[in-house]
Scaffold this active site. Structure first.
Site, mmCIF file in Angstrom:
data_model
loop_
_atom_site.group_PDB
_atom_site.id
_atom_site.type_symbol
_atom_site.label_atom_id
_atom_site.label_comp_id
_atom_site.label_asym_id
_atom_site.label_seq_id
_atom_site.Cartn_x
_atom_site.Cartn_y
_atom_site.Cartn_z
ATOM 1 N N CYS A 112 0.667 -1.271 0.105
ATOM 2 C CA CYS A 112 -0.172 -0.142 -0.044
ATOM 3 C C CYS A 112 0.843 0.944 -0.376
ATOM 4 O O CYS A 112 0.542 2.145 -0.363
ATOM 5 C CB CYS A 112 -0.941 0.023 1.085
ATOM 6 S SG CYS A 112 -1.438 -1.649 1.816
ATOM 7 N N HIS A 241 -3.034 7.395 0.997
ATOM 8 C CA HIS A 241 -3.645 5.827 0.555
ATOM 9 C C HIS A 241 -5.043 5.492 1.590
ATOM 10 O O HIS A 241 -4.607 6.185 2.725
ATOM 11 C CB HIS A 241 -2.339 4.899 1.101
ATOM 12 C CG HIS A 241 -2.809 3.619 1.663
ATOM 13 N ND1 HIS A 241 -3.836 3.146 0.146
ATOM 14 C CD2 HIS A 241 -3.181 2.133 2.247
ATOM 15 C CE1 HIS A 241 -4.286 1.596 0.483
ATOM 16 N NE2 HIS A 241 -3.966 0.988 1.688
ATOM 17 N N ASN A 271 -10.210 0.146 -0.349
ATOM 18 C CA ASN A 271 -8.877 0.199 -0.444
ATOM 19 C C ASN A 271 -8.112 -0.725 -1.009
ATOM 20 O O ASN A 271 -7.542 -2.067 -2.075
ATOM 21 C CB ASN A 271 -7.979 -1.039 0.984
ATOM 22 C CG ASN A 271 -6.538 -0.940 1.479
ATOM 23 O OD1 ASN A 271 -5.866 -0.812 0.054
ATOM 24 N ND2 ASN A 271 -6.436 -1.041 1.801
HETATM 25 O O1 UT7 Z 1 -3.705 -0.901 3.823
HETATM 26 C C1 UT7 Z 1 -2.620 -2.036 4.594
HETATM 27 C C2 UT7 Z 1 -3.316 -1.278 5.830
HETATM 28 N N1 UT7 Z 1 -4.374 -1.615 6.831
HETATM 29 C C3 UT7 Z 1 -4.889 -1.763 7.127
HETATM 30 O O2 UT7 Z 1 -5.217 0.558 7.660
HETATM 31 C C4 UT7 Z 1 -6.350 -2.291 7.891
HETATM 32 C C5 UT7 Z 1 -5.919 -1.726 9.336
HETATM 33 N N2 UT7 Z 1 -7.510 -1.924 10.016
HETATM 34 C C6 UT7 Z 1 -8.144 -2.019 10.236
HETATM 35 O O3 UT7 Z 1 -8.894 -1.060 8.852
HETATM 36 C C7 UT7 Z 1 -9.179 -1.975 10.737
HETATM 37 O O4 UT7 Z 1 -8.668 -2.882 11.913
HETATM 38 C C8 UT7 Z 1 -9.815 -3.554 10.197
HETATM 39 C C9 UT7 Z 1 -11.894 -2.954 9.923
HETATM 40 C C10 UT7 Z 1 -9.583 -4.649 9.624
HETATM 41 C C11 UT7 Z 1 -11.232 -3.967 11.733
HETATM 42 O O5 UT7 Z 1 -11.880 -2.996 12.617
HETATM 43 P P1 UT7 Z 1 -11.682 -2.494 13.586
HETATM 44 O O6 UT7 Z 1 -12.643 -2.042 14.189
HETATM 45 O O7 UT7 Z 1 -10.677 -3.243 13.943
HETATM 46 O O8 UT7 Z 1 -12.741 -4.470 13.892
HETATM 47 P P2 UT7 Z 1 -11.885 -5.680 14.966
HETATM 48 O O9 UT7 Z 1 -10.540 -7.075 14.669
HETATM 49 O O10 UT7 Z 1 -10.967 -5.487 16.042
HETATM 50 O O11 UT7 Z 1 -13.136 -6.535 15.562
HETATM 51 C C12 UT7 Z 1 -14.051 -5.990 16.024
HETATM 52 C C13 UT7 Z 1 -15.518 -7.455 15.735
HETATM 53 C C14 UT7 Z 1 -14.762 -8.589 16.274
HETATM 54 O O12 UT7 Z 1 -15.764 -9.347 16.558
HETATM 55 P P3 UT7 Z 1 -15.913 -10.202 18.093
HETATM 56 O O13 UT7 Z 1 -14.563 -10.939 18.502
HETATM 57 O O14 UT7 Z 1 -15.389 -8.620 18.732
HETATM 58 O O15 UT7 Z 1 -16.881 -10.449 18.685
HETATM 59 C C15 UT7 Z 1 -14.323 -8.828 14.358
HETATM 60 O O16 UT7 Z 1 -14.696 -10.393 14.691
HETATM 61 O O17 UT7 Z 1 -16.084 -7.412 14.450
HETATM 62 C C16 UT7 Z 1 -15.740 -8.485 14.343
HETATM 63 N N3 UT7 Z 1 -15.424 -7.967 12.583
HETATM 64 C C17 UT7 Z 1 -17.253 -8.189 11.365
HETATM 65 N N4 UT7 Z 1 -18.250 -7.795 11.685
HETATM 66 C C18 UT7 Z 1 -18.652 -7.701 10.878
HETATM 67 C C19 UT7 Z 1 -14.099 -8.209 11.450
HETATM 68 N N5 UT7 Z 1 -14.768 -7.815 10.583
HETATM 69 C C20 UT7 Z 1 -16.109 -7.731 10.856
HETATM 70 C C21 UT7 Z 1 -16.852 -7.745 9.178
HETATM 71 N N6 UT7 Z 1 -18.627 -7.046 9.787
HETATM 72 N N7 UT7 Z 1 -16.242 -7.748 8.014
#
Ligand code: UT7
Length: 314
Positions: A112, A241, A271
């Site tokens: 990225c 980005h 992304n």
């Molecule tokens: O481009 C390269 C660099 N990449 C990035 O910058 C990405 C950086 N990270 C992110 O954008 C975020 O961390 C994500 C969008 C990937 C995830 O968001 P988050 O707020 O960090 O969510 P999380 O991983 O802490 O997950 C929270 C909850 C979890 O459930 P529990 O354990 O709380 O029950 C996940 O399993 O959300 C759940 N979850 C989802 N729920 C519905 C994870 N993905 C999804 C989904 N739909 N697609």
């Protein structure tokens, strides 16, 4: 006499197929509300039969057209991609042939941050006088390395291409650029193949990547402004980005920049890795927001990690 690498043309291309969050609801345990709230993404473009070079070709033609240069006028092609058409030759070389150019061509891989790395490389060639006109592209078909059963990544990544033509200029252009890498973070964001001839898909510790992205991008923006003797008031547009709206808001807040000065395409593009910055740039240029003389700050971070910034007067 000092030479600057100045952007004289921008172009982009998106594959026509739109995949909305509602489409993803049908195959993944996710919702439109969750994706919008946690990422800012509403829809993204996904290739059907196109390869990375197909997208790069269209974006390059558009950038060359704005620059009023012909492929034969280009001295170097640098293509940033994580999703090359083949292991070799470089996708840049395939593009060179399809454009009808005859210059050297190579790929840069910094995921990225790839477009920033490619701009940083192009800048060196122009400043030291070994190239006059350089075509720099970010092109990706991330959909080919996504695990479509993994809701934490399948909702994020997408396909597209953006390109710029850089030309030497005696007055202005890229004023500052900086790139960093730290291979200690491999396991946080990587493709999980062990051998080159084995297929793999993207694996990401989203939460960890999120926190590191906010910190690294904020620190880098502060460092860049300091080294340029500027403040955020001097920045007309942040062209970042496009990974997550919450990352971008946090960085803008940390450097005291209004979100009105951030070019956002995330909601419609998702992304697109190395393509996201030149896609956003082209949109800002073509809709008239970005004007000649504006100070632009490009920033990106991706797997590795690799991260970097470019500050350029348009
Ligand atoms: O481009 C390269 C660099 N990449 C990035 O910058 C990405 C950086 N990270 C992110 O954008 C975020 O961390 C994500 C969008 C990937 C995830 O968001 P988050 O707020 O960090 O969510 P999380 O991983 O802490 O997950 C929270 C909850 C979890 O459930 P529990 O354990 O709380 O029950 C996940 O399993 O959300 C759940 N979850 C989802 N729920 C519905 C994870 N993905 C999804 C989904 N739909 N697609």
């Amino acid at each position: 006499m000092k030479k600057f690498a100045r952007i004289i043309g921008t172009g982009s291309y998106l594959p026509p197929k739109i995949v909305t969050n509602f489409d993803l609801e049908k195959t993944l345990d996710t919702t439109d509300d969750w994706i919008k709230a946690r990422t800012g993404i509403k829809e993204r473009r996904i290739v059907t039969s196109e390869n990375t070079c197909d997208l790069a070709l269209e974006a390059s033609i558009n950038a060359l057209s704005m620059s009023e240069l012909k492929p034969q006028d280009i001295d170097l092609i640098i293509l940033s991609t994580t999703t090359p058409d083949k292991i070799f030759p470089a996708t840049a070389t395939i593009l060179q042939q399809r454009l009808g150019a005859s210059c050297p061509a190579f790929d840069v891989q910094a995921v990225c941050a790839g477009f920033v790395f490619a701009l940083n490389t192009a800048q060196q060639y122009i400043e030291n006088g070994s190239a006059k006109n350089i075509l720099v592209i970010g092109s990706e078909t991330m959909s080919k390395i996504v695990d479509w059963n993994d809701r934490s990544t399948a909702i994020l990544f997408a396909d597209g291409a953006g390109a710029v033509v850089l030309s030497d200029d005696k007055d202005t252009g890229i004023k500052h650029s900086k790139i960093y890498s730290d291979g200690n973070y491999l396991s946080s964001l990587h493709v999980n193949n062990n051998r080159i001839n084995e297929l793999g898909t993207i694996k990401m510790e989203g939460n960890e990547v999120f926190k590191i992205a906010v910190n690294k991008l904020s620190e880098l923006a502060e460092e860049t402004l300091k080294e340029c003797n500027m403040t955020s008031d001097d920045i007309d547009w942040l062209v970042p980005h496009q990974a997550n709206i919450r990352i971008l808001s946090a960085v803008a807040k940390r450097i005291n920049l209004s979100m009105d000065k951030v070019i956002l395409t995330l909601d419609r593009h998702g992304n697109t890795s190395a393509a996201s910055i030149p896609l956003a740039l082209d949109e800002g240029v073509r809709d008239g927001r970005i004007k000649e003389g504006d100070n632009l700050l490009f920033e990106g971070i991706g797997g590795g990690f690799s991260w970097g910034s470019v500050l350029a007067e348009f």
